[in-house]
Design a protein around this motif. Structure first.
Motif, PDB file in Angstrom:
ATOM      1  N   VAL A   1       0.867  -1.173   0.000  1.00 18.85           N
ATOM      2  CA  VAL A   1       0.000   0.000   0.000  1.00 18.85           C
ATOM      3  C   VAL A   1       0.904   1.222   0.000  1.00 18.85           C
ATOM      4  N   CYS A   2       0.846   2.028  -1.059  1.00 19.42           N
ATOM      5  CA  CYS A   2       1.766   3.151  -1.234  1.00 19.42           C
ATOM      6  C   CYS A   2       1.021   4.476  -1.101  1.00 19.42           C
ATOM      7  N   SER A   3       1.566   5.356  -0.265  1.00 22.36           N
ATOM      8  CA  SER A   3       0.992   6.684  -0.081  1.00 22.36           C
ATOM      9  C   SER A   3       2.013   7.721  -0.534  1.00 22.36           C
ATOM     10  N   VAL A   4       1.591   8.636  -1.421  1.00 16.15           N
ATOM     11  CA  VAL A   4       2.463   9.715  -1.895  1.00 16.15           C
ATOM     12  C   VAL A   4       2.073  10.997  -1.165  1.00 16.15           C
ATOM     13  N   VAL A   5       3.039  11.615  -0.498  1.00 16.63           N
ATOM     14  CA  VAL A   5       2.795  12.796   0.334  1.00 16.63           C
ATOM     15  C   VAL A   5       3.530  13.988  -0.268  1.00 16.63           C
ATOM     16  N   ASN A   6       2.785  15.077  -0.520  1.00 16.52           N
ATOM     17  CA  ASN A   6       3.382  16.332  -0.976  1.00 16.52           C
ATOM     18  C   ASN A   6       3.495  17.243   0.234  1.00 16.52           C
ATOM     19  N   PRO A   7       4.710  17.416   0.788  1.00 19.89           N
ATOM     20  CA  PRO A   7       4.854  18.160   2.047  1.00 19.89           C
ATOM     21  C   PRO A   7       4.570  19.646   1.852  1.00 19.89           C
ATOM     22  N   SER A   8       3.885  20.213   2.817  1.00 21.49           N
ATOM     23  CA  SER A   8       3.628  21.647   2.791  1.00 21.49           C
ATOM     24  C   SER A   8       3.463  22.125   4.224  1.00 21.49           C
ATOM     25  N   GLY A   9       3.769  23.401   4.430  1.00 26.14           N
ATOM     26  CA  GLY A   9       3.630  23.955   5.768  1.00 26.14           C
ATOM     27  C   GLY A   9       4.946  24.052   6.487  1.00 26.14           C
ATOM     28  N   ASP A  10       4.879  24.220   7.802  1.00 30.01           N
ATOM     29  CA  ASP A  10       6.061  24.379   8.630  1.00 30.01           C
ATOM     30  C   ASP A  10       6.944  23.135   8.588  1.00 30.01           C
ATOM     31  N   GLU A  11       8.262  23.343   8.483  1.00 31.50           N
ATOM     32  CA  GLU A  11       9.203  22.227   8.339  1.00 31.50           C
ATOM     33  C   GLU A  11       9.117  21.247   9.503  1.00 31.50           C
ATOM     34  N   ASP A  12       9.052  21.771  10.739  1.00 33.27           N
ATOM     35  CA  ASP A  12       8.987  20.889  11.909  1.00 33.27           C
ATOM     36  C   ASP A  12       7.711  20.061  11.909  1.00 33.27           C
ATOM     37  N   ASN A  13       6.581  20.687  11.546  1.00 39.87           N
ATOM     38  CA  ASN A  13       5.320  19.950  11.527  1.00 39.87           C
ATOM     39  C   ASN A  13       5.316  18.875  10.447  1.00 39.87           C
ATOM     40  N   VAL A  14       5.917  19.190   9.295  1.00 37.81           N
ATOM     41  CA  VAL A  14       6.003  18.196   8.227  1.00 37.81           C
ATOM     42  C   VAL A  14       6.829  17.009   8.691  1.00 37.81           C
ATOM     43  N   ALA A  15       7.989  17.280   9.294  1.00 35.63           N
ATOM     44  CA  ALA A  15       8.875  16.206   9.750  1.00 35.63           C
ATOM     45  C   ALA A  15       8.179  15.328  10.786  1.00 35.63           C
ATOM     46  N   LYS A  16       7.491  15.959  11.732  1.00 35.89           N
ATOM     47  CA  LYS A  16       6.820  15.181  12.774  1.00 35.89           C
ATOM     48  C   LYS A  16       5.640  14.396  12.209  1.00 35.89           C
ATOM     49  N   GLY A  17       4.933  14.998  11.241  1.00 39.53           N
ATOM     50  CA  GLY A  17       3.802  14.299  10.647  1.00 39.53           C
ATOM     51  C   GLY A  17       4.235  13.067   9.874  1.00 39.53           C
ATOM     52  N   VAL A  18       5.295  13.200   9.072  1.00 39.90           N
ATOM     53  CA  VAL A  18       5.810  12.053   8.323  1.00 39.90           C
ATOM     54  C   VAL A  18       6.347  11.003   9.289  1.00 39.90           C
ATOM     55  N   ALA A  19       7.037  11.442  10.352  1.00 40.68           N
ATOM     56  CA  ALA A  19       7.591  10.501  11.331  1.00 40.68           C
ATOM     57  C   ALA A  19       6.484   9.720  12.029  1.00 40.68           C
ATOM     58  N   ARG A  20       5.367  10.399  12.353  1.00 40.94           N
ATOM     59  CA  ARG A  20       4.243   9.693  12.986  1.00 40.94           C
ATOM     60  C   ARG A  20       3.668   8.647  12.038  1.00 40.94           C
ATOM     61  N   ALA A  21       3.522   9.020  10.770  1.00 37.17           N
ATOM     62  CA  ALA A  21       2.991   8.068   9.793  1.00 37.17           C
ATOM     63  C   ALA A  21       3.957   6.908   9.575  1.00 37.17           C
ATOM     64  N   SER A  22       5.254   7.177   9.682  1.00 40.20           N
ATOM     65  CA  SER A  22       6.266   6.141   9.420  1.00 40.20           C
ATOM     66  C   SER A  22       6.276   5.050  10.479  1.00 40.20           C
ATOM     67  N   ILE A  23       5.651   5.303  11.630  1.00 37.72           N
ATOM     68  CA  ILE A  23       5.572   4.273  12.670  1.00 37.72           C
ATOM     69  C   ILE A  23       4.888   3.028  12.125  1.00 37.72           C
ATOM     70  N   ARG A  24       3.949   3.237  11.206  1.00 38.35           N
ATOM     71  CA  ARG A  24       3.204   2.113  10.621  1.00 38.35           C
ATOM     72  C   ARG A  24       3.615   1.846   9.174  1.00 38.35           C
ATOM     73  N   ALA A  25       4.752   2.387   8.761  1.00 37.30           N
ATOM     74  CA  ALA A  25       5.234   2.172   7.395  1.00 37.30           C
ATOM     75  C   ALA A  25       6.518   1.362   7.424  1.00 37.30           C
ATOM     76  N   ASP A  26       6.674   0.490   6.440  1.00 40.09           N
ATOM     77  CA  ASP A  26       7.876  -0.345   6.365  1.00 40.09           C
ATOM     78  C   ASP A  26       8.972   0.299   5.526  1.00 40.09           C
ATOM     79  N   ILE A  27       8.583   1.022   4.477  1.00 33.51           N
ATOM     80  CA  ILE A  27       9.547   1.627   3.559  1.00 33.51           C
ATOM     81  C   ILE A  27       9.229   3.113   3.418  1.00 33.51           C
ATOM     82  N   ILE A  28      10.254   3.960   3.529  1.00 33.83           N
ATOM     83  CA  ILE A  28      10.105   5.406   3.392  1.00 33.83           C
ATOM     84  C   ILE A  28      10.994   5.879   2.250  1.00 33.83           C
TER      85      ILE A  28
END
Length: 556
Positions: A83-110
């Motif tokens: 299951v592949c999700s494509v994310v186009n980052p936007s907004g504050d850099e710290d919020n983007v990093a934390k949001g991707v990191a939270r999603a990566s908890i349940r992701a096998d490949i980044i």
């Protein structure tokens, strides 16, 4: 079929999800023709322009965009079961990093783009990687594949920048190390670089979006480097596949019996572990062990692993001691396979290499069967010391269920109980044989027997101290008539709310400690598996219960 295929099969069964972060995804390659090739100046360009206000403003530099064919990427991933999700980052850099990191908890490949929204130096990508690794470290580490998928072809510079930036950060607990074209750390990271094809199929060395999922799945498979790690991936995958079936067994009607059970306990907090144990037991019973064994532990699978270990050679060297001298004896691949398949009892007589070695290598005669049994693992290691370390590690995994090596225990503290191994500078190594019920209630008096160092065939293996970041495994055994040297230690009244004696983590020294009533320190090292600890307790009780009386000697 090769061992690499076994690795990919195990990884394919395990890996389910993939996240791709990119600021230029397109839904259809046809869109590329309508997308302008002009990009806004990067951060560095903007900074230089602002520092020279009197200069005429230059036209924005025209750059080729690094487009991502999201449609081809997602379709290719789905064909592989990802299951592949494509994310186009936007907004504050710290919020983007934390949001991707939270999603990566349940992701096998980044997968991360290097240049995103005018970011010339990969700042956002590095911030996302750091946040992911920080979260991974907080849960004790995990297998983690991260790929930099970019149109920038300067692989050396990109990997060098990531290595330097991560190691300079104070919030990173583990060092990132460069191994060829891969960045790794001790908690399970594998970071690689791949160049985007950018809709150009003729770009040499580049990977298209349609090829990327398969390419990264092969890289993920390299995180599983051995036969047992393949089995581990397949077993965990099988457990995950049974989760919905297991969930269906636990209906709301079972809450009443569970509450009834809890209400009758002297210490109700004990039921929390009991509830988890029931679910784990149900998961274990649903795993089809035979199916996993048939795929990853067959004779053919063993041979493929041996071929990978040989790396093109046909020589396997046994290193053994004869007197105080190290000797060597060579086997071929067929010999080793026959020994593993048919057992060591038949090893010397019908193996062709043995006869050849006996003739050609009279100065290094074949070892005795006892020598062979003791040193056989050296065939798969670079030295006798490396083989010994591997043997101790394997024994530790089979006899212990938790230890001071666990990062999880720094949050969920371990218990002092039946099977706990502790160390005291004054008393040495001690094994707790307190009955399970008495370990969670009572006056806090705990029964211990001493343990002594075992130079060969240890009964218990535990980690103690660390050298160069690696655990130092200690072999121990219960001495004969240990009950004559047993002792009772007073740890104070057991807190009925938590149902245990507190074992606390010393952040400064990085060790787990438990204090007795007189504030003497004992370092907690490990808790043995329950059945192993119970067997030792039974053996001790049998020694104590031997019947002795005077007999008529002639008829004795």
């Amino acid at each position: 079929m090769t061992f690499a295929d076994d690795q990919v099969n195990a990884a394919s069964a395990f890996a389910h999800t993939m996240i791709v972060v990119d600021d230029e995804p397109i839904a259809d390659p046809a869109e590329a023709e309508t997308i302008t090739k002009t990009q806004t100046p990067g951060r560095r360009d903007a900074k230089e322009a602002s520092s020279a206000p009197d200069q005429p403003v230059a036209e924005p530099e025209r750059k080729t965009t690094h487009l991502l064919d999201a449609k081809a990427l997602i379709k290719s991933a789905l064909d592989l079961g990802l299951v592949c999700s494509v994310v186009n980052p936007s907004g504050d850099e710290d919020n983007v990093a934390k949001g991707v990191a939270r999603a990566s908890i349940r992701a096998d490949i980044i997968s991360l783009d290097w240049h995103m929204h005018g970011d010339d130096d990969g700042d956002l990508a590095c911030e996302i990687i750091a946040e992911i690794l920080r979260n991974d470290a907080a849960i004790g580490g995990r297998l983690r594949l991260i790929a930099i998928y970019t149109g920038n072809n300067n692989e050396e510079k990109i990997l060098g920048q990531i290595e330097a930036r991560l190691n300079d950060r104070k919030d990173q607990n583990t060092e990132v190390v460069r191994m060829g074209q891969v960045l790794t750390n001790e908690t399970g990271l594998r970071l690689v670089w791949r160049q985007k094809a950018m809709l150009n199929e003729k770009l040499e060395g580049a990977v298209s979006e349609a090829q990327l999922p398969q390419e990264l799945l092969a890289e993920f498979a390299k995180l599983s480097s051995g036969l047992l790690s393949n089995v581990a991936l397949a077993t965990i995958s099988a457990m995950r596949d049974t989760t919905h079936h297991v969930l269906s067994k636990f209906s709301e009607a079972l809450d009443g019996p569970f509450f009834h059970h809890r209400a009758l306990l002297e210490n109700p907090s004990e039921s929390m572990d009991y509830a988890v144990s029931i679910v784990i037991s149900a998961l274990k019973s649903e795993v089809n062990k035979s199916e996993i064994a048939e795929r990853f532990t067959t004779t053919d699978a063993v041979r493929r692993r041996l071929q990978a270990m040989a790396n093109g050679s046909d020589d396997f060297t046994l290193r053994y001691l004869k007197g105080d001298q190290e000797k060597e004896f060579n086997f071929c691949l067929d010999d080793i396979e026959a020994i593993i398949e048919h057992g060591h009892e038949k090893w010397p007589e019908d193996l062709r290499k043995v006869a050849e070695a006996r003739k050609q290598n009279a100065s290094n005669p074949k070892p005795t069967k006892e020598g062979f049994k003791k040193y056989f693992s050296t065939v798969f290691s670079e030295s006798r010391d490396a083989a010994t370390d591997a043997m101790m590690h394997f024994s530790f995994l089979t006899n212990s269920r938790s230890s001071e090596l666990s990062l999880v225990h720094r949050k969920v503290l371990p218990k002092l109980e039946l099977g706990s191994v502790v160390f005291s500078e004054k008393l040495g190594y001690l094994l707790c044989l307190q009955a399970t019920c008495d370990a969670v209630r009572g006056d806090g008096l705990f029964f211990f027997v001493p343990l002594v160092a075992a130079t060969a065939s240890p009964e218990i293996v535990v980690p103690h101290k660390c050298k160069e970041g690696k655990p130092n495994y200690i072999g121990l055994q219960v001495p004969p008539k240990c009950y004559t040297k047993s002792l009772s230690l007073n740890f104070g009244t057991i807190d009925s709310k938590i149902g245990r004696i507190p074992v606390n983590f010393d952040e400064q020294n990085g060790v787990f400690q438990v204090l007795d009533a007189e504030k003497n320190e004992y370092r907690w090292l490990a808790n043995l598996k329950y059945k192993r600890a119970l067997r030792i307790a039974q053996n001790v009780s049998q020694q104590m219960s031997r019947i002795g009386f005077d007999e008529f000697e002639p008829f004795k």
